[in-house]
Design an enzyme around this catalytic site. Structure first.
Site, PDB file in Angstrom:
ATOM      1  N   HIS A  15      31.732 -21.355  39.212  1.00  0.00           N
ATOM      2  CA  HIS A  15      30.676 -20.679  39.954  1.00  0.00           C
ATOM      3  C   HIS A  15      30.991 -19.221  40.225  1.00  0.00           C
ATOM      4  CE1 HIS A  15      33.716 -21.808  42.806  1.00  0.00           C
ATOM      5  NE2 HIS A  15      33.135 -21.185  43.788  1.00  0.00           N
ATOM      6  N   CYS A  16      32.158 -18.741  39.789  1.00  0.00           N
ATOM      7  CA  CYS A  16      32.547 -17.365  40.133  1.00  0.00           C
ATOM      8  C   CYS A  16      32.774 -16.485  38.913  1.00  0.00           C
ATOM      9  CB  CYS A  16      33.825 -17.391  40.988  1.00  0.00           C
ATOM     10  SG  CYS A  16      33.559 -17.932  42.687  1.00  0.00           S
ATOM     11  N   ILE A  17      33.759 -16.824  38.100  1.00  0.00           N
ATOM     12  CA  ILE A  17      34.214 -15.900  37.063  1.00  0.00           C
ATOM     13  C   ILE A  17      33.125 -15.566  36.040  1.00  0.00           C
ATOM     14  CG2 ILE A  17      35.938 -15.481  35.284  1.00  0.00           C
ATOM     15  CD1 ILE A  17      37.854 -17.204  36.840  1.00  0.00           C
ATOM     16  N   ASP A  36      30.150 -13.622  38.826  1.00  0.00           N
ATOM     17  CA  ASP A  36      30.367 -12.539  39.793  1.00  0.00           C
ATOM     18  C   ASP A  36      30.579 -11.159  39.178  1.00  0.00           C
ATOM     19  OD1 ASP A  36      30.154 -14.668  41.454  1.00  0.00           O
ATOM     20  OD2 ASP A  36      32.149 -14.515  42.340  1.00  0.00           O
TER      21      ASP A  36
END
Length: 440
Positions: free
Chosen positions: A281-283, A286
């Site tokens: 959900h981030c790399i 974001d």
């Protein structure tokens, strides 16, 4: 609690305000997903009265029935939260009762590659409709620098109240790492940036009840940037090692051994390892927020653009290696049976967000391979709306499939035994180094 650069508390926004109610709660969390639910659990565990708001009635109903939908929060955790007074709502009237409101809603990418702030805007408007003097409002959703002051603040101030005077406003980036039992929410330092010094002090005091260390940023923009910096750093370094994996194969270099050796240096180096792609959900998401913001200023963020290009092509590289492996055995990829092991984005969790298993499966299907999967955490899996068959007995299955691809190294897998039993095994995780096993 350890606090870095915390400023003194004390302005009128600390007071509960005129609209204090007898049934007031200390925290309302908007968005009861992978970020919001662990926050609600941790707050309840230290004795705070907590309510949650989620627009999905199935999520709210399940939580109120004692069932969790998040890997890191068990059903037993939810029952303990309920015993402490936790309730999940779909109606935003619960927000008016809260001293602190924390927004933990998703910020996916929009069609143009920028952040989709629709959930943040919707949540903020709900807060604005219930806003009262003395409340603390915190945004935890990952976004580009400036969102708190340029988007959230004006919407809240449509209520007629002013940030830093009538209510406190801050940004605190989430640092949830699903499946990480060592660095949970309490043990992970919490970065906080306020719109004003008094706002920051309020947020520091709140999070100090929940986490061991609070780190105060200069402002909301610095706190927003800190989150993007953390994940852009990982994104770029993963891309570096993914490209090295491709080049090392051409140079006849064992990239895994090179990484092992470099990792013995006690300073100046952090080991990253190649894989079939970047998930979670981030790399994968974001760094695009930062790139989007930079482009809006007329600049290019070339590191991020290049890293995204490299990481996005790893599934294609994996499928090409699969094709080469089958060719060495005198088989075409067309019509071959390929078993994918592990379809989640990281080991030992059920989270499939942005998993590279999806593009790998899509590319294999495009080349007319017959695919199936196994994952101890996933019972049903579909790609582009088409179900992928799931094998039950993985040890038996690897004997019959033409090729097995290890995409995720769940601890439940007996890797040495699978290596012994498989007709052909391609390890994209660098876990099985033995004759007869192909490693990424």
């Amino acid at each position: 609690m350890q606090v870095e650069q915390a400023k003194p508390l004390g302005d009128k926004s600390e007071q509960p305000g005129d609209a204090e109610q007898a049934d007031q709660v200390e925290l309302a969390v908007i968005g009861l997903g992978y970020v919001g639910l662990p926050l609600a659990r941790e707050a309840a565990s230290v004795g705070l009265r907590v309510v949650g708001l989620d627009r999905d009635p199935r999520v709210a109903a399940a939580l109120n029935a004692g069932h969790s939908h998040v890997d890191d929060v068990s059903d037993a955790d939810v029952r303990r939260m309920q015993a402490a007074g936790f309730l999940a709502y779909t109606d935003d009237s619960c927000l008016a009762r809260a001293q602190t409101v924390v927004i933990c809603v998703p910020t996916p990418l929009s069609e143009d590659g920028g952040p989709d702030l629709s959930a943040v805007v919707s949540a903020t408007r709900a807060v604005a409709g219930r806003l009262r003097r003395g409340q603390l409002i915190v945004l935890e959703s990952t976004t580009y620098p400036g969102t708190t002051e340029e988007v959230v603040k004006p919407l809240l101030e449509e209520s007629g109240l002013r940030a830093g005077e009538d209510f406190a406003l801050a940004f605190s980036p989430e640092r949830i790492d699903p499946g990480n039992t060592t660095h949970g929410l309490r043990a992970t330092p919490k970065v906080v940036g306020g719109c004003t010094p008094s706002c920051a002090a309020r947020a520091v005091a709140f999070y100090g009840k929940i986490v061991d260390t609070v780190v105060q940023a200069k402002g909301t923009r610095e706190a927003e940037m800190a989150k993007l910096l953390e994940n852009t750093y990982r994104h770029v370094n993963i891309a570096l090692v993914n490209e090295l994996a491709i080049l090392c194969r051409e140079l006849h270099v064992d990239v895994w051994d090179a990484i092992r050796c470099a990792g013995t240096k006690p300073f100046g180096f952090q080991a990253f390892r190649p894989s079939a792609g970047v998930g979670g959900h981030c790399i994968p998401i974001d760094p695009n927020y930062l790139s989007y913001k930079v482009r809006s200023l007329g600049y290019e963020f070339r590191f991020v653009e290049l890293a995204r290009e490299i990481n996005a092509r790893m599934p294609e590289y994996v499928v090409r290696r699969v094709q080469d492996l089958l060719n060495t055995e005198g088989r075409a990829l067309h019509g071959s049976q390929v078993l994918l092991l592990g379809v989640t984005y990281k080991p030992d969790i059920a989270d499939q967000r942005e998993s590279p298993a999806v593009p790998v499966a899509r590319l294999l299907r495009k080349r007319d391979a017959e695919i199936a999967f196994h994952d101890p955490f996933v019972t049903e899996w579909s790609v582009d709306g088409m179900a992928v068959p799931r094998v039950i007995d993985v040890t038996t299955a690897v004997r019959s499939f033409d090729l097995t691809v290890l995409l995720q190294d769940h601890s439940a897998y007996d890797l040495p035994r699978l290596a012994d039993e498989a007709r052909l095994l391609f390890d994209t995780r660098g876990r099985i180094f033995r004759p007869g096993v192909e490693v990424l």
